[in-house]
Scaffold this active site. Sequence first.
Site, PDB file in Angstrom:
ATOM      1  N   LYS A   1       0.712  -1.042   0.076  1.00 57.29           N
ATOM      2  CA  LYS A   1      -0.063   0.045   0.161  1.00 57.29           C
ATOM      3  C   LYS A   1       0.835   1.434  -0.152  1.00 57.29           C
ATOM      4  O   LYS A   1       0.680   2.092  -0.580  1.00 57.29           O
ATOM      5  CB  LYS A   1      -1.026   0.021   1.244  1.00 57.29           C
ATOM      6  CG  LYS A   1      -1.891  -0.863   1.175  1.00 57.29           C
ATOM      7  CD  LYS A   1      -2.655  -0.931   2.456  1.00 57.29           C
ATOM      8  CE  LYS A   1      -3.665  -2.294   2.412  1.00 57.29           C
ATOM      9  NZ  LYS A   1      -4.451  -2.680   3.646  1.00 57.29           N
TER      10      LYS A   1
ATOM     11  N   GLN B   1      -5.456  -1.649   9.486  1.00 59.46           N
ATOM     12  CA  GLN B   1      -5.104  -2.968   8.930  1.00 59.46           C
ATOM     13  C   GLN B   1      -5.770  -4.133   9.710  1.00 59.46           C
ATOM     14  O   GLN B   1      -5.521  -4.106  10.725  1.00 59.46           O
ATOM     15  CB  GLN B   1      -3.537  -3.438   8.764  1.00 59.46           C
ATOM     16  CG  GLN B   1      -3.328  -4.488   8.040  1.00 59.46           C
ATOM     17  CD  GLN B   1      -3.859  -4.458   6.587  1.00 59.46           C
ATOM     18  OE1 GLN B   1      -3.866  -3.470   5.887  1.00 59.46           O
ATOM     19  NE2 GLN B   1      -4.237  -5.629   6.161  1.00 59.46           N
TER      20      GLN B   1
ATOM     21  N   ASP C   1     -11.712   2.355   3.462  1.00 64.77           N
ATOM     22  CA  ASP C   1     -12.112   0.945   3.364  1.00 64.77           C
ATOM     23  C   ASP C   1     -13.434   0.799   3.144  1.00 64.77           C
ATOM     24  O   ASP C   1     -13.859  -0.457   3.011  1.00 64.77           O
ATOM     25  CB  ASP C   1     -11.596   0.193   4.696  1.00 64.77           C
ATOM     26  CG  ASP C   1     -10.302  -0.680   4.733  1.00 64.77           C
ATOM     27  OD1 ASP C   1     -10.132  -1.153   3.601  1.00 64.77           O
ATOM     28  OD2 ASP C   1      -9.466  -0.742   5.875  1.00 64.77           O
TER      29      ASP C   1
HETATM   30  N1  GUN Z   1      -7.041  -6.871   5.694  1.00 66.60           N
HETATM   31  C1  GUN Z   1      -7.185  -7.762   4.639  1.00 66.60           C
HETATM   32  N2  GUN Z   1      -7.701  -7.138   3.691  1.00 66.60           N
HETATM   33  C2  GUN Z   1      -8.080  -5.917   4.259  1.00 66.60           C
HETATM   34  C3  GUN Z   1      -8.646  -4.621   3.698  1.00 66.60           C
HETATM   35  O1  GUN Z   1      -9.265  -4.681   2.635  1.00 66.60           O
HETATM   36  N3  GUN Z   1      -8.779  -3.601   4.667  1.00 66.60           N
HETATM   37  C4  GUN Z   1      -8.238  -3.688   5.914  1.00 66.60           C
HETATM   38  N4  GUN Z   1      -8.279  -2.676   6.406  1.00 66.60           N
HETATM   39  N5  GUN Z   1      -7.613  -4.908   6.287  1.00 66.60           N
HETATM   40  C5  GUN Z   1      -7.703  -5.886   5.488  1.00 66.60           C
END
Ligand code: GUN
Length: 294
Positions: A53, A97, A120
């Site tokens: 990211k 996350q 998200d």
């Molecule tokens: N962990 C796995 N996929 C995601 C996601 O799309 N967003 C977040 N915040 N954590 C994750």
Amino acid sequence: MTAKIIDGNKIAQQIRGEVAGEVAALKAKGIEPGLVVVLVGEDPASVVYVRNKEKACQEVGIKTTTTRLPATASEAEVLQIVKKLNEDPHVHGILVQLPLPKQVDENKVLNAISPRKDVDGFHPVNVGKLLVGEADFMPCTPAGIQQLLIRSGNDPNGRHVVVCGRSNIVGKPVAAILVQKQPGANATVTICHTGTKDMAAITRLADILVVASGRPNTVTAEMVKPGVVVIDVGVNRIEDASKKSGFRLVGDVDFEGVSQKASYITPVPGGVGPMTIAMLLANTVKAARLAAEK
Ligand code: GUN
């Protein structure tokens, strides 16, 4: 029939290019889109996601920082950080996350993020807006799936989409997106899950099949009709002695078998995965734009 591959890397790159253009336009107006990722602990998969990211943000010109907390962090500490980020005008997007360590209540944390910064799309306000067809932020993986369909020439309009899986991150929101009376959606949607009695009877009806069950070989060749479009959301590690690492990644679909009958299929890796980050970038730019319009 041998399926055409829907190339997630290529489509994600296209979207990242579009986002980079929007970032440049915002910067010209003195706005620098900013994303903060909160990472609690050192779950290996999460560490890799977060690194990817950061890299993707840098490439399109989004300012990004990661706030790291030890796996022993308390819920109060995480909530305190979220509160500070909510109040910081330079932060347009906040991403905590997942998964979080067990002493931290995931829902409490997600509910504490300002809906205006919830890139998200997991906050109940954004989930509700999505359901009524007024989404500000769609969850990244489902939004990426919609883009894969549209941009590969498989518009869901009027088609029967069958979704395998009912998670809050993929199954439920992808169904909510594709059922809307909106361009790039307007599908008939059926959701299958672990309580479904005869899943094969339902998957065989699909024009478009989205598989997010979290289990390899959930869908095999005899479970699909010829010409189906298959989106495989799964990422599973299976042992493979022929690989240096000792494992390889597979999806939730039996790719070998199903690709003989499908018209289009996404590979794993290189299908849905790259789209999730591309849509996160798009949501972050949107958050910065909405904040500027306020
Ligand atoms: N962990 C796995 N996929 C995601 C996601 O799309 N967003 C977040 N915040 N954590 C994750």
